[in-house]
Design an enzyme around this catalytic site. Structure first.
Site, PDB file in Angstrom:
ATOM      1  N   LEU A 106     -39.972 -25.388  59.844  1.00 63.86           N
ATOM      2  CA  LEU A 106     -40.855 -26.307  59.517  1.00 63.86           C
ATOM      3  C   LEU A 106     -42.112 -25.313  59.239  1.00 63.86           C
ATOM      4  CD1 LEU A 106     -41.240 -29.578  62.077  1.00 63.86           C
ATOM      5  CD2 LEU A 106     -40.927 -29.281  59.284  1.00 63.86           C
ATOM      6  N   GLU A 117     -25.908 -20.263  53.522  1.00 55.39           N
ATOM      7  CA  GLU A 117     -25.502 -19.291  53.739  1.00 55.39           C
ATOM      8  C   GLU A 117     -24.311 -18.149  52.869  1.00 55.39           C
ATOM      9  OE1 GLU A 117     -27.861 -18.565  58.477  1.00 55.39           O
ATOM     10  OE2 GLU A 117     -26.020 -18.750  58.134  1.00 55.39           O
ATOM     11  N   LYS A 177     -36.835 -10.013  70.150  1.00 55.68           N
ATOM     12  CA  LYS A 177     -36.621  -8.298  69.106  1.00 55.68           C
ATOM     13  C   LYS A 177     -36.714  -8.656  67.809  1.00 55.68           C
ATOM     14  CE  LYS A 177     -32.327  -6.879  68.982  1.00 55.68           C
ATOM     15  NZ  LYS A 177     -30.712  -5.610  69.576  1.00 55.68           N
ATOM     16  N   HIS A 227     -33.152 -28.861  60.656  1.00 60.62           N
ATOM     17  CA  HIS A 227     -33.838 -28.186  59.760  1.00 60.62           C
ATOM     18  C   HIS A 227     -33.520 -29.554  58.670  1.00 60.62           C
ATOM     19  CE1 HIS A 227     -33.719 -24.460  61.712  1.00 60.62           C
ATOM     20  NE2 HIS A 227     -32.797 -23.995  61.242  1.00 60.62           N
ATOM     21  N   ARG A 282     -26.674 -17.767  48.867  1.00 60.33           N
ATOM     22  CA  ARG A 282     -27.881 -17.529  50.403  1.00 60.33           C
ATOM     23  C   ARG A 282     -28.940 -18.037  49.441  1.00 60.33           C
ATOM     24  NH1 ARG A 282     -32.937 -15.355  51.462  1.00 60.33           N
ATOM     25  NH2 ARG A 282     -33.480 -15.567  53.605  1.00 60.33           N
ATOM     26  N   TRP A 323     -31.057 -20.717  36.013  1.00 59.37           N
ATOM     27  CA  TRP A 323     -31.932 -20.304  35.976  1.00 59.37           C
ATOM     28  C   TRP A 323     -32.005 -18.700  35.737  1.00 59.37           C
ATOM     29  CZ3 TRP A 323     -37.059 -21.404  37.762  1.00 59.37           C
ATOM     30  CH2 TRP A 323     -38.359 -20.610  38.780  1.00 59.37           C
ATOM     31  N   ARG A 356     -34.134 -31.281  45.986  1.00 60.40           N
ATOM     32  CA  ARG A 356     -33.377 -31.346  44.788  1.00 60.40           C
ATOM     33  C   ARG A 356     -33.659 -32.603  44.048  1.00 60.40           C
ATOM     34  NH1 ARG A 356     -31.344 -27.951  40.184  1.00 60.40           N
ATOM     35  NH2 ARG A 356     -31.025 -26.627  41.741  1.00 60.40           N
TER      36      ARG A 356
END
Length: 521
Positions: A210, A246, A52, A270, A373, A517, A378
């Site tokens: 990916l 996270e 869903k 991952h 998050r 940044w 790097r």
């Protein structure tokens, strides 16, 4: 264009390449597939969260962009008794498409079959799929099966699929979701079962990372820019840090998470996949077999991890947290044993013992309940030799930000503005949403489902690749499961354990703290 043509020829799809190019530019106007192609896409576990939240929304987005074959029919299958309108209502809040006509037309293509994961249920499913196929006279028939199911039922479900829903006269494929086992032994058992039922080109092990825009960008960034080729090695690079953070806890998944932990959940799949793309040698071509061959070669150069190669952590409650989640520690979450040593944070060091990377630490970091998050790669270069500016020059870094706000930027030393002759850190910056106006990046599941339909396995995990990944992590995981290393506590909303920062610093990573940044207004 040539890449897609090769994918399509191999699978006998007739595709309008001009329409496909228009879709890539966000300007779809007509279908890309031959209307004669008959495709039935079956979602097993259609009543579950993954279906869903991700699969049906992705299929609807592909339908709206006119990427699905015009004759494509979607079949939902699960044990729950449900109608298509009820399924549509469950998916409603997760649908990106909002146009009522689009949604109505999409759900008109969806059927639902209720049945158990046994011979009777899959016989019923096979008859339902055959009934859909009889509506089309085409000889080009494709059956796609997406297993949105827990891994405990994979072997049984695949066995039933093969017996009752596979056909020699139809091109059939199956997507299997992670986790692909818990260790090398269980993964090998699962792989042996799958390869005993299906051919390798019929099996698609999905790792949705990916399909991320910036992960896909790695291959072109590395091998399409001569600027980077001569510096992509141990002579110029000090270290590589791959980070996944996270800012929330287990969020209702504590029962599942405590049986896996952050290493199995994120690092072993991952982050290791990203490491392969960063470190691999130039493939012969962009075909799936060539790219996956190079990824496997990288993994073969990595030794199995030991306890000294990692720092693990587990978050505790933040008494000043602004949310209920923040004020709840991991072991206070229902379903987590009071003596649990399952890590919610981990940082590991790996070395790739080949000519290009010998001596360069690859640092993999991942955690939950942290201060932000973020997912990024790097690449930190070595210090400038003989700094004539009073040792004020900071290390150059190439940063590929996977999420949020996709970007590629290179940290550089430049002259500070004004009358002074001091150095200051700035960046050469490619922020995707600034450079490409009106950009609507497809979801990772959209990309991978389209690849699945087209028959491209480039962004899916091969059997030998999976075995090498588990070879690296299994010894460590067994020791952690046996409680041989206690996780360090860190507060919800922090950067993670202080020990992790020292661990990374000891590996040669230099954090200057002078760079900030700045988001473009």
């Amino acid at each position: 264009k040539q890449w897609y043509q090769r994918r399509v020829r191999a699978n006998k799809f007739e595709v309008d390449m001009e329409a496909l190019e228009a879709i890539q530019k966000g300007a779809a106007s007509k279908p890309i597939f031959d209307p004669a192609s008959c495709v039935v896409f079956t979602v097993l576990g259609a009543s579950g969260d993954l279906a869903k939240k991700k699969i049906f929304p992705a299929l609807c987005n592909l339908f709206e962009k006119k990427v699905l074959p015009p004759s494509c029919q979607i079949m939902g299958f699960a044990r729950s008794k449900m109608t298509v309108p009820e399924l549509a209502e469950k998916c409603k809040n997760f649908m990106k498409a909002k146009d009522a006509e689009v949604l109505e037309n999409f759900w008109s293509r969806v059927s639902y079959t209720q049945g158990g994961y046994d011979s009777e249920g899959f016989t019923k499913l096979g008859h339902a799929i055959s009934k859909l196929e009889k509506k089309h006279s085409s000889k080009q028939r494709f059956r796609m099966y997406y297993l949105a199911l827990p891994p405990t039922v994979f072997i049984n479900v695949c066995t039933q699929l093969k017996q009752h829903c596979w056909s020699k006269n139809v091109t059939c494929r199956v997507i299997v979701e992670k986790p692909f086992g818990r260790d090398l032994e269980s993964s090998n058992l699962l792989s042996e079962a799958l390869t005993g039922l299906f051919k390798e080109h019929e099996i698609y092990r999905i790792d949705h990372y990916l399909g991320k825009e910036m992960v896909l960008n790695l291959i072109i960034l590395r091998f399409g820019n001569e600027l980077l080729r001569s510096v992509w090695n141990r002579d110029k690079i000090s270290n590589v840090v791959i980070t996944f953070k996270e800012d929330f806890g287990t969020a209702g998944r504590a029962g599942y998470f405590d049986t896996s932990g952050i290493i199995r959940d994120v690092m072993q799949n991952h982050l290791l996949q990203i490491l392969c793309l960063v470190a691999m040698e130039r493939p012969v071509s962009v075909d799936a077999s060539d790219i996956r061959d190079e990824k496997v070669k990288v993994l073969k150069f990595v030794k199995p991890l030991e306890l000294d190669d990692v720092i693990t952590g587990q978050y505790v409650a933040n008494p000043d947290g602004k949310t209920e989640d923040a004020r709840t520690g991991y072991k206070e979450d229902p379903g987590v044993p009071a003596d649990s040593k399952t890590p919610t944070y981990a940082v590991a060091k790996m070395y790739i013992d080949n000519d290009r990377w010998a001596g360069v630490p690859f640092i993999l970091k991942c955690g939950k309940a942290l201060n932000e998050r973020k997912a990024e790669i790097r690449i930190q270069f070595k210090d400038t030799p003989s700094d004539i500016f009073g040792n004020t020059c900071r290390r150059n870094e190439l940063v590929i930000r996977v999420q949020p706000s996709e970007a590629v930027y290179c940290k550089m030393n430049v002259k500070s503005p004004g009358m002074s002759f001091n150095t200051v850190e700035s960046e050469l910056n490619l922020s995707y949403h600034d450079r490409f106006e009106g950009l609507d990046l497809p979801d990772a599941y959209e990309r991978l489902i389209l690849d699945f339909i087209l028959g491209s396995q480039t962004n899916f995990v091969r059997t030998d690749e999976l075995a090498e990944a588990w070879r690296i992590f299994t010894p460590l995981l067994h020791k952690l499961d046996a409680g041989e290393k206690d996780p360090v506590e860190y507060m919800y909303g922090s950067r993670g354990p202080a020990e992790a920062d020292r661990f990374v610093r000891d590996l040669g990573f230099a954090f200057s703290g002078t760079y900030k940044w700045t988001e473009k207004k």
